[in-house]
Enzyme design. Structure first.
Site, PDB file in Angstrom:
ATOM      1  N   ASP A   1       0.822  -1.208   0.000  1.00 31.31           N
ATOM      2  CA  ASP A   1       0.000   0.000   0.000  1.00 31.31           C
ATOM      3  C   ASP A   1       0.864   1.269   0.000  1.00 31.31           C
ATOM      4  O   ASP A   1       1.972   1.269   0.520  1.00 31.31           O
ATOM      5  CB  ASP A   1      -0.922  -0.011   1.231  1.00 31.31           C
ATOM      6  N   GLY A   2       0.332   2.326  -0.605  1.00 30.47           N
ATOM      7  CA  GLY A   2       0.990   3.632  -0.554  1.00 30.47           C
ATOM      8  C   GLY A   2       1.504   4.139  -1.891  1.00 30.47           C
ATOM      9  O   GLY A   2       2.187   5.167  -1.940  1.00 30.47           O
TER      10      GLY A   2
ATOM     11  N   HIS B   1       2.160   3.386  -9.058  1.00 28.78           N
ATOM     12  CA  HIS B   1       1.987   1.947  -9.332  1.00 28.78           C
ATOM     13  C   HIS B   1       3.162   1.425 -10.162  1.00 28.78           C
ATOM     14  O   HIS B   1       3.656   0.328  -9.923  1.00 28.78           O
ATOM     15  CB  HIS B   1       0.663   1.687 -10.056  1.00 28.78           C
TER      16      HIS B   1
ATOM     17  N   SER C   1      -7.525  -5.605  -4.954  1.00 28.46           N
ATOM     18  CA  SER C   1      -8.561  -6.207  -4.111  1.00 28.46           C
ATOM     19  C   SER C   1      -9.900  -6.191  -4.840  1.00 28.46           C
ATOM     20  O   SER C   1     -10.085  -5.450  -5.815  1.00 28.46           O
ATOM     21  CB  SER C   1      -8.685  -5.441  -2.791  1.00 28.46           C
TER      22      SER C   1
ATOM     23  N   LEU D   1      10.495 -21.016  -5.207  1.00 29.48           N
ATOM     24  CA  LEU D   1       9.620 -20.081  -4.494  1.00 29.48           C
ATOM     25  C   LEU D   1       8.254 -20.112  -5.176  1.00 29.48           C
ATOM     26  O   LEU D   1       8.182 -20.193  -6.395  1.00 29.48           O
ATOM     27  CB  LEU D   1      10.207 -18.657  -4.599  1.00 29.48           C
TER      28      LEU D   1
HETATM   29  C1  IPE Z   1      -5.300  -2.735  -0.104  1.00 34.71           C
HETATM   30  O1  IPE Z   1      -5.019  -1.388  -0.254  1.00 34.71           O
HETATM   31  C2  IPE Z   1      -5.328  -3.410  -1.436  1.00 34.71           C
HETATM   32  C3  IPE Z   1      -4.035  -3.581  -2.110  1.00 34.71           C
HETATM   33  C4  IPE Z   1      -2.867  -3.247  -1.631  1.00 34.71           C
HETATM   34  C5  IPE Z   1      -4.109  -4.188  -3.409  1.00 34.71           C
HETATM   35  P1  IPE Z   1      -6.162  -0.313  -0.401  1.00 34.71           P
HETATM   36  O2  IPE Z   1      -5.489   0.996  -0.429  1.00 34.71           O
HETATM   37  O3  IPE Z   1      -7.046  -0.637  -1.527  1.00 34.71           O
HETATM   38  O4  IPE Z   1      -6.992  -0.525   0.946  1.00 34.71           O
HETATM   39  P2  IPE Z   1      -7.806   0.521   1.789  1.00 34.71           P
HETATM   40  O5  IPE Z   1      -8.707   1.230   0.834  1.00 34.71           O
HETATM   41  O6  IPE Z   1      -6.800   1.417   2.397  1.00 34.71           O
HETATM   42  O7  IPE Z   1      -8.523  -0.302   2.824  1.00 34.71           O
HETATM   43  C1  IPE Z   2      -1.785   0.233  -3.281  1.00 30.29           C
HETATM   44  O1  IPE Z   2      -1.494   1.585  -3.362  1.00 30.29           O
HETATM   45  C2  IPE Z   2      -1.800  -0.416  -4.640  1.00 30.29           C
HETATM   46  C3  IPE Z   2      -3.140  -0.816  -5.117  1.00 30.29           C
HETATM   47  C4  IPE Z   2      -4.247  -0.814  -4.420  1.00 30.29           C
HETATM   48  C5  IPE Z   2      -3.194  -1.276  -6.485  1.00 30.29           C
HETATM   49  P1  IPE Z   2      -2.663   2.647  -3.315  1.00 30.29           P
HETATM   50  O2  IPE Z   2      -3.058   2.962  -4.719  1.00 30.29           O
HETATM   51  O3  IPE Z   2      -3.760   2.191  -2.431  1.00 30.29           O
HETATM   52  O4  IPE Z   2      -1.921   3.904  -2.677  1.00 30.29           O
HETATM   53  P2  IPE Z   2      -2.505   4.915  -1.605  1.00 30.29           P
HETATM   54  O5  IPE Z   2      -2.961   4.100  -0.433  1.00 30.29           O
HETATM   55  O6  IPE Z   2      -3.625   5.650  -2.248  1.00 30.29           O
HETATM   56  O7  IPE Z   2      -1.340   5.783  -1.285  1.00 30.29           O
HETATM   57 MG    MG Z   3      -4.174   2.441  -0.428  1.00 31.08          MG
END
Ligand code: IPE
Ligand code: IPE
Ligand code: MG
Length: 256
Positions: free
Chosen positions: A24-25, A41, A69, A135
């Site tokens: 995430d992030g 991404h 997700s 792996l």
């Molecule tokens: C979780 O991150 C899903 C993935 C990393 C693919 P999200 O950014 O979608 O989750 P929420 O919205 O913070 O719960």
């Molecule tokens: C997680 O990063 C990657 C995916 C869900 C594909 P985010 O796109 O959720 O990044 P933030 O949380 O908005 O920074």
């Molecule tokens: Mg996110």
């Protein structure tokens, strides 16, 4: 006082077999730099490469990455379609390299929602790499932990209906056999980057006994050292045998 070969055996004994990561992030990483979210991404793909390579070095058996997700379809259409394009590009570009490194690729989640082109790529990649044993790399795509459990319940209901099993035979062990990755070691370490402390419908059943490791580091900034930090922390939580973090890291990362 343990000697160094005893320490090595202890560390290798207590390292995680199955690591799962909520990556995430990416969006925030891009926004902080005044870039569009998709740039984050793209940068995140580099972190995936680094973590896969670290997992190979350390000798983790399974690595599971949350890529998309079942709730991520709610994002703006432009971002979803960019993510699909990126998924397609990565599948096309990276599979040969995975195969060369003897990595088995598995996609978990409902892949029927993806385009026929992506579904074909997935099937080909899984078929090509299916006998690899260094792996197992599981990519969770259109995955939801609750759907995973619902799907298992459905399989069991069908088996009851056809008379294959009786209701009395249903227990946690049986349900567990129908959950994603039942053929792999239990998840023993779950990492979430990006600073939030939630599961976001990632693995639910599989995290029953996992250690949870949260870090503020945004996914595109997550490098080999950050991954090793998480593993060292797991090994130290597991067994306190008086070795220093540096010793544990050195043992984990020595080339096999
Ligand atoms: C979780 O991150 C899903 C993935 C990393 C693919 P999200 O950014 O979608 O989750 P929420 O919205 O913070 O719960
Ligand atoms: C997680 O990063 C990657 C995916 C869900 C594909 P985010 O796109 O959720 O990044 P933030 O949380 O908005 O920074
Ligand atoms: Mg996110």
């Amino acid at each position: 006082m343990v000697n160094s070969s005893e320490l090595e055996a202890l560390v290798n004994d207590s390292k995680p077999k199955h690591v799962a990561i909520i990556m995430d992030g990416n969006g925030r990483w891009a926004e902080q730099r005044g870039k569009i979210r998709i740039k984050g991404h793209h940068e995140g793909v580099k972190s995936v490469r680094r973590v896969v390579s670290s997992a190979l070095t350390i000798g983790v058996e399974s690595l599971t990455l949350f890529a998309f997700s079942s709730e991520n379809w709610r994002r703006p259409e432009a971002e979803v379609s960019m993510l699909m394009k990126l998924f397609m590009t990565v599948l096309t570009r990276e599979v040969k390299k995975l195969h060369k490194n003897e990595i088995r690729l598995k996609i978990i989640g409902d892949t029927s929602a993806f385009s026929p082109a992506i579904q074909t790529k997935i099937a080909d990649a899984e078929a090509l790499t299916r006998h690899n044993t260094k792996l197992t790399l599981n990519i969770a795509a259109n995955y939801g932990g609750q759907s995973d459990i619902a799907h298992a319940a459905k399989q069991i209901a069908i088996a009851v209906k056809t008379g294959e099993i009786s209701v009395d035979q249903i227990d946690d062990n049986m349900l567990g056999q129908h959950i994603a990755m039942a053929d792999q070691p239990a998840v023993d370490l779950m990492i979430r980057t990006g600073g939030d402390h939630r599961i976001s419908n990632f693995l639910l059943w599989q995290l029953a006994y996992a250690e949870l490791y949260f870090t503020d580091t945004l996914w595109p900034d997550f490098d080999n050292v950050a991954f090793e930090d998480a593993i060292v922390s797991f090994v130290n939580r597991e067994r306190r045998f008086g070795g220093t973090g540096e010793q544990v890291r050195a043992i984990l990362t020595q080339q096999k």
